[in-house]
Design an enzyme around this catalytic site. Structure first.
Site, PDB file in Angstrom:
ATOM      1  N   ASN A  98      -9.125  -0.747   6.887  1.00 41.86           N
ATOM      2  CA  ASN A  98      -7.957   0.072   7.187  1.00 41.86           C
ATOM      3  C   ASN A  98      -7.590  -0.127   8.654  1.00 41.86           C
ATOM      4  OD1 ASN A  98      -6.071   2.088   7.601  1.00 41.86           O
ATOM      5  ND2 ASN A  98      -7.484   3.790   7.256  1.00 41.86           N
TER       6      ASN A  98
ATOM      7  N   TYR B 140       0.853  -1.179   0.000  1.00 43.73           N
ATOM      8  CA  TYR B 140       0.000   0.000   0.000  1.00 43.73           C
ATOM      9  C   TYR B 140       0.892   1.233   0.000  1.00 43.73           C
ATOM     10  CZ  TYR B 140      -3.526   3.353   1.598  1.00 43.73           C
ATOM     11  OH  TYR B 140      -4.375   4.430   1.702  1.00 43.73           O
TER      12      TYR B 140
ATOM     13  N   GLU C 225     -11.278   9.306  -2.369  1.00 43.99           N
ATOM     14  CA  GLU C 225     -12.184   9.465  -1.227  1.00 43.99           C
ATOM     15  C   GLU C 225     -13.161  10.617  -1.459  1.00 43.99           C
ATOM     16  OE1 GLU C 225      -8.822   9.938   1.256  1.00 43.99           O
ATOM     17  OE2 GLU C 225      -9.108  12.083   1.571  1.00 43.99           O
TER      18      GLU C 225
ATOM     19  N   ASP D 124      -2.946   5.483  -2.455  1.00 41.88           N
ATOM     20  CA  ASP D 124      -3.873   6.447  -1.857  1.00 41.88           C
ATOM     21  C   ASP D 124      -3.839   7.718  -2.706  1.00 41.88           C
ATOM     22  OD1 ASP D 124      -5.166   8.284  -0.253  1.00 41.88           O
ATOM     23  OD2 ASP D 124      -3.915   7.934   1.522  1.00 41.88           O
TER      24      ASP D 124
ATOM     25  N   ASP E 106      -0.771  15.304   6.867  1.00 48.38           N
ATOM     26  CA  ASP E 106      -1.571  14.697   5.793  1.00 48.38           C
ATOM     27  C   ASP E 106      -2.828  15.548   5.547  1.00 48.38           C
ATOM     28  OD1 ASP E 106      -2.674  12.877   4.021  1.00 48.38           O
ATOM     29  OD2 ASP E 106      -3.313  11.467   5.585  1.00 48.38           O
TER      30      ASP E 106
ATOM     31  N   ASP F 173      -5.993  10.164  -2.404  1.00 53.12           N
ATOM     32  CA  ASP F 173      -6.740  11.208  -1.683  1.00 53.12           C
ATOM     33  C   ASP F 173      -8.056  11.539  -2.393  1.00 53.12           C
ATOM     34  OD1 ASP F 173      -4.811  11.250   0.290  1.00 53.12           O
ATOM     35  OD2 ASP F 173      -3.774  13.018  -0.452  1.00 53.12           O
TER      36      ASP F 173
ATOM     37  N   GLU G 269     -14.121   4.155   5.466  1.00 52.13           N
ATOM     38  CA  GLU G 269     -13.097   4.705   6.365  1.00 52.13           C
ATOM     39  C   GLU G 269     -13.628   4.826   7.790  1.00 52.13           C
ATOM     40  OE1 GLU G 269     -10.270   4.921   7.161  1.00 52.13           O
ATOM     41  OE2 GLU G 269      -9.283   6.849   6.874  1.00 52.13           O
TER      42      GLU G 269
ATOM     43  N   HIS H 175      -7.203   4.498  -4.650  1.00 57.22           N
ATOM     44  CA  HIS H 175      -8.506   4.839  -4.071  1.00 57.22           C
ATOM     45  C   HIS H 175      -8.699   6.335  -4.032  1.00 57.22           C
ATOM     46  CE1 HIS H 175      -7.070   5.837   0.037  1.00 57.22           C
ATOM     47  NE2 HIS H 175      -6.346   4.730   0.016  1.00 57.22           N
TER      48      HIS H 175
ATOM     49  N   ARG I 137     -13.398   5.337  -1.595  1.00 60.27           N
ATOM     50  CA  ARG I 137     -13.379   5.406  -0.126  1.00 60.27           C
ATOM     51  C   ARG I 137     -14.446   6.386   0.320  1.00 60.27           C
ATOM     52  NH1 ARG I 137      -8.213   7.486   3.553  1.00 60.27           N
ATOM     53  NH2 ARG I 137      -9.360   9.131   4.641  1.00 60.27           N
TER      54      ARG I 137
ATOM     55  N   CYS J 298      -6.717  13.477   7.602  1.00 60.77           N
ATOM     56  CA  CYS J 298      -6.658  12.050   7.946  1.00 60.77           C
ATOM     57  C   CYS J 298      -8.073  11.598   8.275  1.00 60.77           C
ATOM     58  CB  CYS J 298      -5.744  11.850   9.153  1.00 60.77           C
ATOM     59  SG  CYS J 298      -5.981  10.238   9.932  1.00 60.77           S
TER      60      CYS J 298
HETATM   61  C1  MIC Z   1      -5.137   5.289   5.071  1.00 59.74           C
HETATM   62  C2  MIC Z   1      -4.719   6.709   5.122  1.00 59.74           C
HETATM   63  O1  MIC Z   1      -5.517   7.466   4.244  1.00 59.74           O
HETATM   64  C3  MIC Z   1      -3.270   6.871   4.642  1.00 59.74           C
HETATM   65  O2  MIC Z   1      -2.978   7.932   4.102  1.00 59.74           O
HETATM   66  O3  MIC Z   1      -2.487   5.969   4.844  1.00 59.74           O
HETATM   67  C4  MIC Z   1      -4.776   7.319   6.561  1.00 59.74           C
HETATM   68  C5  MIC Z   1      -4.013   6.554   7.596  1.00 59.74           C
HETATM   69  C6  MIC Z   1      -3.741   7.291   8.898  1.00 59.74           C
HETATM   70  O4  MIC Z   1      -3.595   8.529   8.892  1.00 59.74           O
HETATM   71  O5  MIC Z   1      -3.600   6.629   9.922  1.00 59.74           O
HETATM   72  C7  MIC Z   1      -6.237   7.522   6.941  1.00 59.74           C
HETATM   73  O6  MIC Z   1      -6.847   6.587   7.469  1.00 59.74           O
HETATM   74  O7  MIC Z   1      -6.770   8.621   6.668  1.00 59.74           O
HETATM   75 MG    MG Z   2      -4.612   8.930   3.177  1.00 58.50          MG
END
Ligand code: MIC
Ligand code: MG
Length: 297
Positions: free
Chosen positions: A213, A48, A118, A89, A62, A91, A191, A116, A161, A126
């Site tokens: 996740n 991933y 979202e 990811d 993030d 976004d 999520e 993916h 997502r 996040c």
């Molecule tokens: C899955 C996720 O989108 C990621 O960027 O890895 C994050 C993981 C995290 O911040 O713990 C998310 O769940 O938003």
């Molecule tokens: Mg992410």
């Protein structure tokens, strides 16, 4: 040596086969290309590429600061060294539906097996934080439809997502998941599911594969692989786990060096030079060179 011997197309076919195999596929987050090789060596089914890791690696939170160029570049570096399929990811798709479409094509070109998208607003957060927000369902559907229409390789996996559970509740997340499947999503990533029963409800609502996740210190109970499998989950990601483990180990080690003035006591906690070379297929490079440089007098 130099690259994986498996083509992008073969990885996508393998990824789809895994998703429909009826047994749980496991994809830990690769925080760099080298760690992707370790994930492969340890027998996992996929890697991933996490947005949270990618931004953290750049010293950033993030919150949608990274660009598609950065994400595609890192994804390509990771995908090319492993035979495993990589899920990226992407976004929110980096903008409007048209940007999501371009994102699909750039990630296809990067050689990954899928991505993916979202349904959060831009700038995203996040998924395990409070205060995030989602776009209207129809806007998210347009995002997915644009992505699906842009795909050139039919085996490339487009996952949708939904972050709606944490904003409007699980019922809305389920409605959205269904709408995203109708829009052409191959895989649903619900999520911030809290408990096994949340996954049960998603599983009952859609016919496509679903993702769990298992990120730490968030909203989700950490559910073991066997239980996820029995819940009918098809893919589990451990997105930030490798980075968290590595950073803590490095932090502890640096403290020892600062305190003791030597790393002597840390040697048995380090990856040995020998193991690193094995992971890098070092001996194959030697052989390759010998075959070229075979001049004898
Ligand atoms: C899955 C996720 O989108 C990621 O960027 O890895 C994050 C993981 C995290 O911040 O713990 C998310 O769940 O938003
Ligand atoms: Mg992410």
């Amino acid at each position: 040596m130099l690259h994986a011997t498996v083509t992008a197309s073969q990885k996508r076919i393998a990824f789809r086969a895994g998703l429909s195999s009826g047994s749980l596929q496991r994809a830990p987050g690769a925080f760099n290309p080298l760690s992707a090789k370790l994930i492969e060596q340890q027998g996992f089914e996929g890697v991933y590429v996490s947005g949270a890791v990618l931004s953290a690696e750049l010293g950033l939170p993030d919150i949608g600061l990274t660009t598609i160029t950065e994400v595609a570049g890192r994804s390509q570096q990771i995908a090319r060294v492993t035979a495993l399929p990589a899920l990226v990811d992407a976004d929110t798709g980096f903008g409007e539906p048209m940007n999501a479409a371009r994102t699909v094509q750039l990630l296809e070109d990067a050689g990954v097996a899928g991505l993916h998208l979202e349904d959060q607003v831009n700038p995203k957060r996040c998924g395990h934080l409070d205060g995030k927000d989602v776009v209207e369902r129809d806007v998210a559907v347009r995002r997915i439809k644009a992505a699906v229409a842009a795909r050139r390789d039919p085996d490339f996996v487009i996952a949708a997502r939904t972050d709606a559970a944490g904003v409007h509740g699980l019922d809305d997340a389920i409605d959205r998941a269904k709408a995203y499947v109708d829009a052409g999503a191959d895989l649903i990533f619900p999520e911030a599911m809290r408990t096994p029963s949340d996954f049960e409800r998603i599983r009952a609502a859609v016919d496509v594969p679903i993702l769990a996740n298992m990120t730490e210190f968030g909203k989700s109970e950490l559910i073991d692989a066997r239980t996820l499998d029995s819940l009918g989950v098809n893919l589990v990601i451990y997105p930030v786990t490798g980075l968290r483990l590595a950073m803590k180990a490095v932090e502890d080690g640096l403290r020892v060096i600062a305190d003791d003035g030597t790393q002597e006591s840390l040697l048995d906690r380090m990856q040995h030079r020998r193991d690193l070379y094995e992971l890098l297929d070092y001996s194959d490079y030697n052989e390759f060179d010998e075959n070229i440089f075979n001049f004898r007098v």
